[in-house]
Scaffold this active site. Structure first.
Site, short mmCIF file in Angstrom:
data_model
loop_
_atom_site.label_atom_id
_atom_site.label_comp_id
_atom_site.label_asym_id
_atom_site.label_seq_id
_atom_site.Cartn_x
_atom_site.Cartn_y
_atom_site.Cartn_z
NE ARG A 46 60.81 -32.46 -2.32
CZ ARG A 46 60.41 -33.51 -1.64
NH1 ARG A 46 61.31 -34.38 -1.16
NH2 ARG A 46 59.14 -33.76 -1.42
N GLY A 47 60.42 -30.60 0.79
CA GLY A 47 59.71 -31.39 1.79
C GLY A 47 59.72 -30.58 3.08
NE ARG A 89 58.88 -24.39 -1.91
CZ ARG A 89 58.62 -25.68 -2.14
NH1 ARG A 89 59.44 -26.61 -1.67
NH2 ARG A 89 57.55 -26.04 -2.83
CD GLN A 197 57.80 -32.55 -6.26
OE1 GLN A 197 57.07 -32.87 -7.20
NE2 GLN A 197 57.82 -31.31 -5.80
CG ASP A 238 54.05 -28.97 2.24
OD1 ASP A 238 53.54 -29.91 1.60
OD2 ASP A 238 55.26 -28.68 2.19
CG ASN A 248 51.00 -33.16 0.90
OD1 ASN A 248 52.09 -32.89 1.38
ND2 ASN A 248 50.84 -34.25 0.17
O1 MRU Z 1 57.25 -28.79 -3.21
P1 MRU Z 1 57.76 -29.86 -2.30
O2 MRU Z 1 58.46 -30.96 -3.00
O3 MRU Z 1 58.57 -29.27 -1.16
O4 MRU Z 1 56.44 -30.47 -1.66
C1 MRU Z 1 56.58 -31.47 -0.69
C2 MRU Z 1 55.31 -32.02 -0.21
O5 MRU Z 1 54.23 -31.60 -0.56
C3 MRU Z 1 55.41 -33.10 0.85
O6 MRU Z 1 54.40 -34.04 0.71
C4 MRU Z 1 55.31 -32.46 2.23
O7 MRU Z 1 56.23 -31.41 2.36
C5 MRU Z 1 55.53 -33.43 3.32
S1 MRU Z 1 57.21 -33.95 3.42
C6 MRU Z 1 57.39 -34.99 4.72
#
Ligand code: MRU
Length: 348
Positions: A46-47, A89, A197, A238, A248
């Site tokens: 994720r991220g 996603r 997270q 994101d 985000n």
């Molecule tokens: O749902 P996630 O854990 O994928 O969400 C991640 C985030 O919101 C991060 O802050 C974003 O992707 C930036 S990662 C460098």
């Protein structure tokens, strides 16, 4: 780098299963397109940047699984794999951009004479994307580190670190670089409900890097700001719309509002590739809705009555007006963002 969420070795994809952290550091080895998609969907990886990289390698997994006999069949397999992974996603634009890049490489490699030569070109492209991501993370760190001063408290939300990228981070790249430069500061990590997270991942990776980090619940941010403990907030992204509005992890918008109320600068750190010029404003960013169980029985324990109505958006949008700067690999973009973003998107 010490921590990487994914690696490609001898033609196979390995992912650090982030749903198991911090208790267990376990890799999975998805060998089917379906299992790569599941890994993204279930947040094993994720991220935004890491999702994009995983998808790029996922296309390779998909082509191999479909076992095309001709190069034309391999090009088709790459496109079909990309189309399938694009459904994993909806919010992080990096997923779609890296799939577009892999489709373009597949089209360009259509003139190869063998399926093996085609696959080698595709593999080289995905590996190059991984290398580029690491270099971009380093450059973001260089640009943002001077914002952190001795004695500062830095608040971050969710995980925008090594685990969320090819291995160095975006928001946490700024933190890593400041630490490497010898600046003494402390990080406050929001726990980040509902999937934690911040607690499970950010605190874990910062502690391994020897960075002074303190975990707080999301609802404590206002109080620690009031106590004067936070001089700067930095988060990842994101998707950044053309006007600077930024999607985000859910809760980011609240952090930005709190920063405004307390006169604290709120920064977003992200690669230029997270900017989506095709999305004019934040309202146009698709927000992923996730399962109610993440809230009612997260991590296997029921914490709300059966049948309760739940709303569970995974992301929110912070209006550009609350953002002091967007830290990119090409410098810090400042308001007005329409102009600074348009400038940053011009080809070099
Ligand atoms: O749902 P996630 O854990 O994928 O969400 C991640 C985030 O919101 C991060 O802050 C974003 O992707 C930036 S990662 C460098």
């Amino acid at each position: 780098m010490p921590i990487s969420p994914l690696r490609w070795e001898e033609g196979e994809l390995f992912l650090l299963d982030q749903t198991r952290l911090p208790e267990a550091c376990v890799e999975i080895n998805p060998r089917t397109l379906e299992s790569v998609r599941e890994a993204i969907r279930a947040l094993r990886v994720r991220g935004a940047p890491a999702i994009g990289l995983c998808a790029a390698f996922g296309v390779l997994v998909g082509v191999r699984e479909k076992a095309p006999r001709t190069v034309a069949g391999a090009v088709r397999a790459a496109h079909e794999s990309a189309a399938f992974l694009a459904t994993a996603r909806p919010t992080a634009v990096n997923l779609f951009k890296s799939l577009d890049e892999m489709k373009a490489v597949a089209d360009a490699a259509a003139n190869e004479r063998t399926v093996e030569a085609f696959a080698a070109r595709m593999e080289a492209a995905a590996l190059r994307m991984l290398d580029e991501d690491l270099a971009i993370g380093r450059a973001i760190g260089e640009c943002g580190a001077p914002l952190i001063h001795d004695g500062d408290g830095v608040l971050t939300h969710c995980n925008a670190g090594a685990l969320a990228t090819g291995g160095y981070g975006t928001a946490l790249a700024v933190v890593y670089r400041a630490h490497e430069a010898g600046t003494r500061f402390q990080v406050y990590a929001d726990e980040t409900r509902p999937l934690l997270q911040g607690a499970r991942l950010t605190v874990w990776e910062l502690a391994q890097a020897g960075i002074d980090v303190t975990l707080i619940c999301d609802n404590m941010a206002a109080q620690i700001m009031r106590e004067g403990r936070v001089q700067l907030a930095v988060v990842g992204a994101d998707r950044i719309a053309a006007n600077g509005d930024t999607a985000n992890k859910i809760g980011t918008y609240g952090v930005a509002l709190l920063c405004r109320a307390h006169g604290i600068p709120f920064y977003v750190a992200a690669p230029i590739s997270t900017i989506d010029p095709a999305t004019p404003r934040g309202d146009d960013i698709p927000i992923e809705q996730r399962a109610p169980e993440e809230i009612t029985e997260g991590f296997g324990r029921r914490t709300a009555p059966e049948g309760v109505k739940v709303y569970n958006p995974a992301f929110d949008v912070t209006p550009a007006g609350l953002i002091a700067g967007i830290i990119t690999e090409r410098g810090i973009l400042r308001p007005p963002y329409e102009a600074s973003i348009a400038g940053a998107l011009k080809p070099l």
